[in-house]
Scaffold this motif. Structure first.
Motif, PDB file in Angstrom:
ATOM      1  N   UNK A 236       0.819  -1.212   0.000  1.00 38.54           N
ATOM      2  CA  UNK A 236       0.000   0.000   0.000  1.00 38.54           C
ATOM      3  C   UNK A 236       0.853   1.264   0.000  1.00 38.54           C
ATOM      4  N   UNK A 237       2.013   1.196   0.644  1.00 32.69           N
ATOM      5  CA  UNK A 237       2.895   2.365   0.728  1.00 32.69           C
ATOM      6  C   UNK A 237       3.643   2.612  -0.581  1.00 32.69           C
ATOM      7  N   UNK A 238       4.151   1.522  -1.187  1.00 27.56           N
ATOM      8  CA  UNK A 238       5.015   1.668  -2.361  1.00 27.56           C
ATOM      9  C   UNK A 238       4.332   1.243  -3.662  1.00 27.56           C
ATOM     10  N   UNK A 239       3.042   0.855  -3.558  1.00 25.65           N
ATOM     11  CA  UNK A 239       2.183   0.618  -4.730  1.00 25.65           C
ATOM     12  C   UNK A 239       2.720  -0.467  -5.662  1.00 25.65           C
ATOM     13  N   UNK A 240       2.948  -1.660  -5.088  1.00 32.48           N
ATOM     14  CA  UNK A 240       3.290  -2.794  -5.941  1.00 32.48           C
ATOM     15  C   UNK A 240       2.238  -3.890  -5.745  1.00 32.48           C
TER      16      UNK A 240
END
Length: 443
Positions: free
Chosen positions: A346-350
């Motif tokens: 969720x933080x780094x969008x992978x």
């Protein structure tokens, strides 16, 4: 009262037509003792077990004549603890609260008798009857004026342990009530008390408090370790300290909770310092077989937590290796790892769809966790997964996950999670608006 108790027993004996010899045979009470109990002048006091034997022979219910029994162990001159404590314990077992209240009111007329109630509470606690022990510890706490007395402080500790559950508000109130007394405990109990405080506060997401108790725990464990080594080197007499778990466990857990608290506050580099400590505790002296097993367990946790901190820091290069490692761990450790993976995604969008599919059967079994930390982890996982699904535009799945974590929040009485739920759906509404606007533009 001796008269009335024996009169009722005698009535039943005659009604059934039993001679003393026959009654002795049926109850297993020695004939001489039986004669002294029923006909002695003064009569011999009977045990609660003997009264139960009469009840069984006469076909009476459990707790028969218990209201008449107290004078077998209570008089103006003395109190017979060997008879009174087993009697009260049996009253607990058969649900004779009326008898307990009557006896307790008599006992509390003399402050010295608080020790009898404490002894009963300890007996129940040691037998695993935690819920049943609670009222007796409360009697001690409410009536003992010396808050530094051993039995008062121990009652606070036992009560803290006995009433911990899944209700977040009640657990926090329990922490507040007990924490001022933690340093008055003997060191062996103090170690476990600090561990439990750190553990409960972590489950309550009180990161600063959990870290503080973790600090206290590791420093106390280190101090005790040094003192024990010094005692052995100097050949000093005295019993070694015997905490509930090996001493190395508390030392490691102090570092673990401190590191975990820093992790939850996003202080990943600081957290790594503490993970490195419990990654290798083989240097710790005074290790027995159980202690060495704990050292190996901490190695496993340290490896998993090292991966966790790397992933949370955005290092996706270790993700595949981390997932392979998680597959070898028990479900509770997998759950902890999945929270970190979902949070990082969720933080780094992978994308982690393949990981969710890979562990789908284990994820389906997360409902098995019913204790505070397991429930809290499950809650965090559902929250992070809901955010992930919404971020992927999979609205229905996001709603399912949100409802899931809301039901867990309700189970744990976590009102803060309900507010998060509302905020999440507010975000969903804005997302729907954006999707709708994009569709209009595209049309």
């Amino acid at each position: 009262m001796h008269r009335w108790l024996r009169s009722e027993i005698e009535k039943c004996r005659r009604k059934h037509g039993y001679t003393l010899s026959k009654l002795s045979e049926l109850t297993g009470i020695n004939p001489g003792s039986l004669s002294e109990i029923l006909n002695g002048n003064p009569p011999r006091a009977m045990t609660i077990g003997q009264l139960d034997a009469f009840a069984k022979v006469f076909g009476r219910e459990q707790g028969w004549l218990y209201e008449l029994y107290p004078e077998e162990c209570l008089s103006e001159q003395r109190i017979s603890r060997p008879r009174l404590i087993p009697y009260l314990a049996r009253c607990v077992e058969v649900g004779r609260k009326d008898c307990i209240e009557t006896v307790v009111s008599i006992l509390l007329e003399n402050p010295k008798n608080i020790l009898i109630l404490f002894a009963l509470a300890e007996q129940l606690y040691e037998k695993g009857q935690l819920k049943e022990s609670v009222p007796f510890y409360e009697y001690v706490i409410e009536n003992e004026k010396d808050s530094y007395s051993d039995h008062f402080v121990m009652s606070q500790y036992r009560l803290f342990r006995a009433v911990l559950g899944t209700n977040a508000e009640e657990n926090w109130e329990n922490v507040i009530r007990f924490s001022p007394y933690r340093n008055r405990l003997p060191e062996n109990y103090q170690l476990d008390a600090l561990f439990q405080l750190a553990r409960v506060c972590f489950a309550l997401q009180k990161w600063n408090k959990s870290g503080e108790y973790g600090d206290e725990l590791r420093l106390l464990a280190e101090t005790v370790h040094m003192h024990e080594l010094d005692r052995l080197k100097r050949n000093k007499k005295g019993e070694p300290l015997k905490p509930e778990r090996p001493l190395v466990y508390y030392y490691g857990m102090g570092h673990l909770y401190k590191g975990a608290a820093l992790e939850m506050q996003g202080l990943y580099e600081e957290a790594k310092q503490y993970v490195r400590v419990y990654a290798d505790l083989g240097w710790f002296e005074l290790l027995d077989e159980d202690g060495r097993k704990e050292v190996e367990r901490f190695k496993v946790w340290a490896k998993a937590n090292s991966y966790t901190l790397e992933v949370l820091s955005g290092n996706t290069d270790v993700l595949e290796e981390y997932v392979d490692y998680l597959e070898s761990l028990p479900t509770n450790e997998l759950l902890a790892g999945m929270i970190s993976i979902m949070k990082s995604a969720n933080t780094y969008h992978f994308c982690v769809d393949e990981i969710l599919d890979r562990f789908s059967s284990q994820i389906a079994s997360f409902d098995q966790f019913t204790e505070a930390i397991g429930l809290d982890r499950h809650l965090q996982f559902r929250y992070q997964t809901a955010i992930y699904e919404f971020g992927k535009g999979r609205i229905e799945r996001g709603i399912e996950e949100s409802i899931y974590y809301l039901s867990l929040a309700d189970l744990m009485n976590r009102h803060d999670e309900a507010l998060t739920y509302i905020a999440l759906f507010g975000w969903l509404g804005n997302l729907n608006k954006r999707i709708g606007n994009q569709n209009e533009l595209g049309g």
